[in-house]
Design a protein around this motif. Sequence first.
Motif, PDB file in Angstrom:
ATOM      1  N   ALA A 436      43.437  61.425 -33.248  1.00 16.51           N
ATOM      2  CA  ALA A 436      44.350  62.293 -32.483  1.00 16.51           C
ATOM      3  C   ALA A 436      44.695  61.658 -31.130  1.00 16.51           C
ATOM      4  O   ALA A 436      45.860  61.648 -30.706  1.00 16.51           O
ATOM      5  CB  ALA A 436      43.704  63.664 -32.287  1.00 16.51           C
ATOM      6  N   GLN A 439      47.023  58.679 -31.628  1.00 20.53           N
ATOM      7  CA  GLN A 439      48.391  59.118 -31.919  1.00 20.53           C
ATOM      8  C   GLN A 439      49.146  59.428 -30.626  1.00 20.53           C
ATOM      9  O   GLN A 439      50.308  59.074 -30.469  1.00 20.53           O
ATOM     10  CB  GLN A 439      48.363  60.376 -32.794  1.00 20.53           C
ATOM     11  CG  GLN A 439      48.124  60.097 -34.276  1.00 20.53           C
ATOM     12  CD  GLN A 439      48.090  61.389 -35.070  1.00 20.53           C
ATOM     13  OE1 GLN A 439      47.021  61.922 -35.363  1.00 20.53           O
ATOM     14  NE2 GLN A 439      49.243  61.922 -35.385  1.00 20.53           N
ATOM     15  N   GLU A 440      48.461  60.113 -29.718  1.00 22.28           N
ATOM     16  CA  GLU A 440      49.087  60.509 -28.443  1.00 22.28           C
ATOM     17  C   GLU A 440      49.374  59.297 -27.565  1.00 22.28           C
ATOM     18  O   GLU A 440      50.426  59.199 -26.940  1.00 22.28           O
ATOM     19  CB  GLU A 440      48.169  61.476 -27.677  1.00 22.28           C
ATOM     20  CG  GLU A 440      48.076  62.859 -28.292  1.00 22.28           C
ATOM     21  CD  GLU A 440      47.025  63.712 -27.586  1.00 22.28           C
ATOM     22  OE1 GLU A 440      46.659  63.363 -26.438  1.00 22.28           O
ATOM     23  OE2 GLU A 440      46.574  64.700 -28.171  1.00 22.28           O
ATOM     24  N   HIS A 466      49.554  64.546 -42.370  1.00 25.67           N
ATOM     25  CA  HIS A 466      50.137  65.265 -41.229  1.00 25.67           C
ATOM     26  C   HIS A 466      50.550  64.329 -40.093  1.00 25.67           C
ATOM     27  O   HIS A 466      50.949  64.802 -39.025  1.00 25.67           O
ATOM     28  CB  HIS A 466      49.143  66.318 -40.715  1.00 25.67           C
ATOM     29  CG  HIS A 466      48.992  67.482 -41.650  1.00 25.67           C
ATOM     30  ND1 HIS A 466      47.916  67.623 -42.502  1.00 25.67           N
ATOM     31  CD2 HIS A 466      49.814  68.534 -41.907  1.00 25.67           C
ATOM     32  CE1 HIS A 466      48.064  68.714 -43.224  1.00 25.67           C
ATOM     33  NE2 HIS A 466      49.203  69.285 -42.884  1.00 25.67           N
ATOM     34  N   THR A 468      53.241  62.360 -38.528  1.00 30.94           N
ATOM     35  CA  THR A 468      54.704  62.290 -38.638  1.00 30.94           C
ATOM     36  C   THR A 468      55.270  61.569 -37.416  1.00 30.94           C
ATOM     37  O   THR A 468      54.562  61.349 -36.423  1.00 30.94           O
ATOM     38  CB  THR A 468      55.315  63.699 -38.718  1.00 30.94           C
ATOM     39  OG1 THR A 468      55.011  64.386 -37.494  1.00 30.94           O
ATOM     40  CG2 THR A 468      54.763  64.487 -39.894  1.00 30.94           C
ATOM     41  N   ASP A 470      57.212  62.830 -35.378  1.00 28.10           N
ATOM     42  CA  ASP A 470      57.303  63.792 -34.266  1.00 28.10           C
ATOM     43  C   ASP A 470      56.015  63.847 -33.447  1.00 28.10           C
ATOM     44  O   ASP A 470      56.058  64.057 -32.233  1.00 28.10           O
ATOM     45  CB  ASP A 470      57.615  65.197 -34.808  1.00 28.10           C
ATOM     46  CG  ASP A 470      58.948  65.215 -35.535  1.00 28.10           C
ATOM     47  OD1 ASP A 470      59.814  64.390 -35.170  1.00 28.10           O
ATOM     48  OD2 ASP A 470      59.113  66.023 -36.471  1.00 28.10           O
ATOM     49  N   ASN A 471      54.852  63.702 -34.114  1.00 24.52           N
ATOM     50  CA  ASN A 471      53.591  63.864 -33.372  1.00 24.52           C
ATOM     51  C   ASN A 471      52.869  62.536 -33.116  1.00 24.52           C
ATOM     52  O   ASN A 471      51.706  62.516 -32.745  1.00 24.52           O
ATOM     53  CB  ASN A 471      52.654  64.835 -34.115  1.00 24.52           C
ATOM     54  CG  ASN A 471      52.258  64.327 -35.492  1.00 24.52           C
ATOM     55  OD1 ASN A 471      52.476  63.156 -35.819  1.00 24.52           O
ATOM     56  ND2 ASN A 471      51.675  65.189 -36.304  1.00 24.52           N
ATOM     57  N   THR A 472      53.565  61.426 -33.355  1.00 23.34           N
ATOM     58  CA  THR A 472      52.905  60.111 -33.244  1.00 23.34           C
ATOM     59  C   THR A 472      53.806  59.111 -32.534  1.00 23.34           C
ATOM     60  O   THR A 472      55.001  59.033 -32.833  1.00 23.34           O
ATOM     61  CB  THR A 472      52.572  59.568 -34.655  1.00 23.34           C
ATOM     62  OG1 THR A 472      51.864  60.563 -35.374  1.00 23.34           O
ATOM     63  CG2 THR A 472      51.730  58.317 -34.575  1.00 23.34           C
TER      64      THR A 472
END
Length: 988
Positions: A436, A439-440, A466, A468, A470-472
């Motif tokens: 997590a 990813q950020e 999960h 995507t 959009d979140n990576t």
Amino acid sequence: NIGETLDAALEPLLLKLTFKQGGVECIRLGDSTVEYSPDFRFYMTTKLPNPHYLPEVAVKVTLVNFMITPDGLEDQLLGIVVQEERPDLAEEKARLIVEGAENSRKLKELEDNILHILSSSSGNILEDESAINALNSSKVLSNEIAEKQTIAEQTEKNIDIVRAGYRPTAFHGQLLYFCIADLASIEPVYQYSLTWFSNLFQSGIRNSEKSDVLDQRLLNLKDYFTYSLYCNVCRSLLEKDKLLFAFLLTIKIMSGDGTLNEQEWYFLLTGGVAMENPHVNPASDWLADKQWGEVCRLSSLDAFQGLRETFSEDVAVWRSLYDTNNAHRAPLPARWERLNKFQRMLMLRTLRPDRVTLAVQDFVVEMMGERFVKPPPFDLAACYADSNALSPLVFILSPGSDPMASLLKFAGSVKQQVSSISLGQGQGPIAERMIARAQEEGTWVVLQNCHLAVSWMSAFEGICEHITNDNTKPEFRMWCTTYPSKDFPVSVLQNGVKMTNEPPKGFRANLIGSYASDLICDPEFFDNSVAQEKEKDFKALLFGLCIFHSLVQERRMFGPLGWNIPYEFNESDLRISIKQLAFFVEQFDETPFAALRYCTGECNYGGRVTDDKDRRCLNVMLARCYAPDIKSPGFAISPSGAYTVPDTVIHSEFVEHIEKFPLVAEPELFMMHENATITKDRKETSGLFSSILLTQGETSSAGAKSPDVVMDEVAADILSKLPADFNLELAQVRYPVRWEESLNTVLQQELVRFNDLIRVIRPSLVDLRKAIKGTVVMSAELEKVGNAMFFGLVPSLWLGKSYPSLKPLGGYVNDLLRRLETFQTWLESEKPAVFWISGFYFTQAFLTALLQNYARHEKLPVDALEFDFDVMPKEKYSKGPESTNGAYVDGLFFDGARWCRDKQELADPLPKQLFSAAPVIWFRPVESDKLHPTNVYDCPVYKTTERRGVLATTGHSSNYLMYVRIPSTQPQHLWISRGVALVTSLDD
């Protein structure tokens, strides 16, 4: 992505357990009640390649097989190739499909309108002017549509003719897809998605050489895509499977072209299936009966008619072919020179199986070109370029490989931050937080040893799904390392970039790799870690340590002769040993060899070794490399003197000295006999064919006979020879349980075990024959039994109840029948004079019984006894010793040595003779403290040539039996280095 079992919470939904509540249809899910719509539909998908759902699941759902078929894939690929090559045709085809659908809709509207007019009209329809007009206009429109349809159909036919020109490329593409789809049977991590394949196919069309001549263009497409697929798949294959893949590609293409003789292909893989051979072996002094049996079965093929007769007539000519080193390229006897390259491999399989792998290599070069046997080198940057934030990069590990160093180096070169974690118990949540965060922040995360976190893999799959855009962040990458494991998520493997980076192959390459490692390469460490006066000793011992590291790595290629268990010795073992060496040399005036050997042999490398026979071998090898002699410049490490210690302290001169070593290490470097090379080559050939058989899931034709006929004949043959079950009541009467005779108990237990095995074999064969005839259902289990028999293998159903055996089906059945006959003779007459030790199901019980008989007779504790071993001079005996004084035993085979009857001692094996029968040995119980053996080799005894076993619930290894002391004038360490052992059962 469901498994083979469904969650119990879905039960009300699957059974549609609805009820009315307040006039509304409802259903209960868990603790809550929800409204149920009649339009609701529930779909479940699975990614399992061949799921078996139980009947109680099947009756609640509708099962739809959505697997891609060859014809379906061919049409898909044809669409892709036409879209790329002739977009005008593809557009026209699409327009015609839309137009056809529109015309069909208009016709349907016309029909509905006419029906409406007819049904709503009252009185005489001919007097209804509006109805007549409507019908007339309908007729005009209908004729227009019919004309359009005729033109469209003609245009579509013309388009299809042009499209058909590209069908060979689509057909070739689907052949290759099903070739790579079969690879998952070899290793579960060899997974490739259809999307990935289609994208590669598309890029192949775009990047291949263009041509206005269609035939030339098709040839360019075929050549470019085949090699592109080979390169892309090869980077994710382990070294052992790269030649296999090239060979499978060649065979698949031949099969598609119609140039593959199925009968010959079947023989190459199996050697034919036969229970017994009526023809006498004319060359029994040098040709094994197993190979002679294959010669006889080969002569039944069309291209080899008369082979058996010509072999018997001219044995000397065939002997020269058998003895030559380059048998795979040697000319065949005149009559057989007409055989093509593929047929020559069949001949080679029967005479020199150790040379088949080289022949396969030559065959691939001839059919496909040399580039198909030279896989592209590992390129981490190229793999990274093919990836994105959504596709994980997966390293497939093999023993000794550790990609972390090269990964960290690469991360440094692209200025990326890396965080890594080694997975295991309780590490899942930590890994989730690391992913997590990465990813950020757009950094890299490395999950090491994913195969150890089986329970976390489903959660890991969910995390990957999960991720995507959009979140990576686009810079994010997830790297994983795993050994081949069926638990690693298939979706991650299919969507990710798979790589293998194995340690260098070959002794010299391994040694150079050690000297290129960052610790030895570091001038600060290499030149300044010990005092000046100790530098020469340190660097000589360091050279010895690197020699040892390469030896333990390369011994793996000899299979069980090298190590019983192939251990994962790697760079970290060498690194800690080097640091300890520097410490000990620096701290002590005299080199503490005992301490060095203990730390390296028992702790660092020995910490990985779980088998005590392997540990013994490891310490013998270490004693050669950590010895005072290693400090002497010019000291010969191998008997031939090809490997010596250099007289230098400079790093570059060490590397130059190593580069003068032979490219291919001879067995003598490992203190092994030259036969070890044959063992290694045969192991490669056996592994190649075993892996190919795994990809032949569906039984193909065996030539003249269909698979069903072959299975039925083999099953009928075995059933006709299988005797009735043993009469256990007769055994209890003739050999009752007695205090002074423990062998009676052994006999009764053996008969029970063999009865259990027969009661598995007989019904499975009877049911298989019924299933082939269609009188009972062919279950998945029976299908596996039939497929195994078709390929000449022992069904796994039988092996589950059987004694350990590596024999093919024919050898297994003959061995079983001999065992049953031996015990039937013992049951009906008397116990044998010489016990055939190979015939026992549970050999440890027999050995314990011999000790018990002696202990009870002499009134001694059985724990205070062990066997002494006397090698007997004769081959046969009509009377054995009293049962209270041990037993005569035969049925053992030497692996890696032989018994010299003239000198009555252990000796080197004869050339090309891998196994030799051991003499009759008297297993004589004696008190342990009265044993003082000298000039003997403690020879381990195993049940099969595999040697590797697991610890059974009885406390015994499932394979190891005991040590037998064999007279020898040679030192123990020679036979230990050679891996000499006794086995009770061979593989033929």
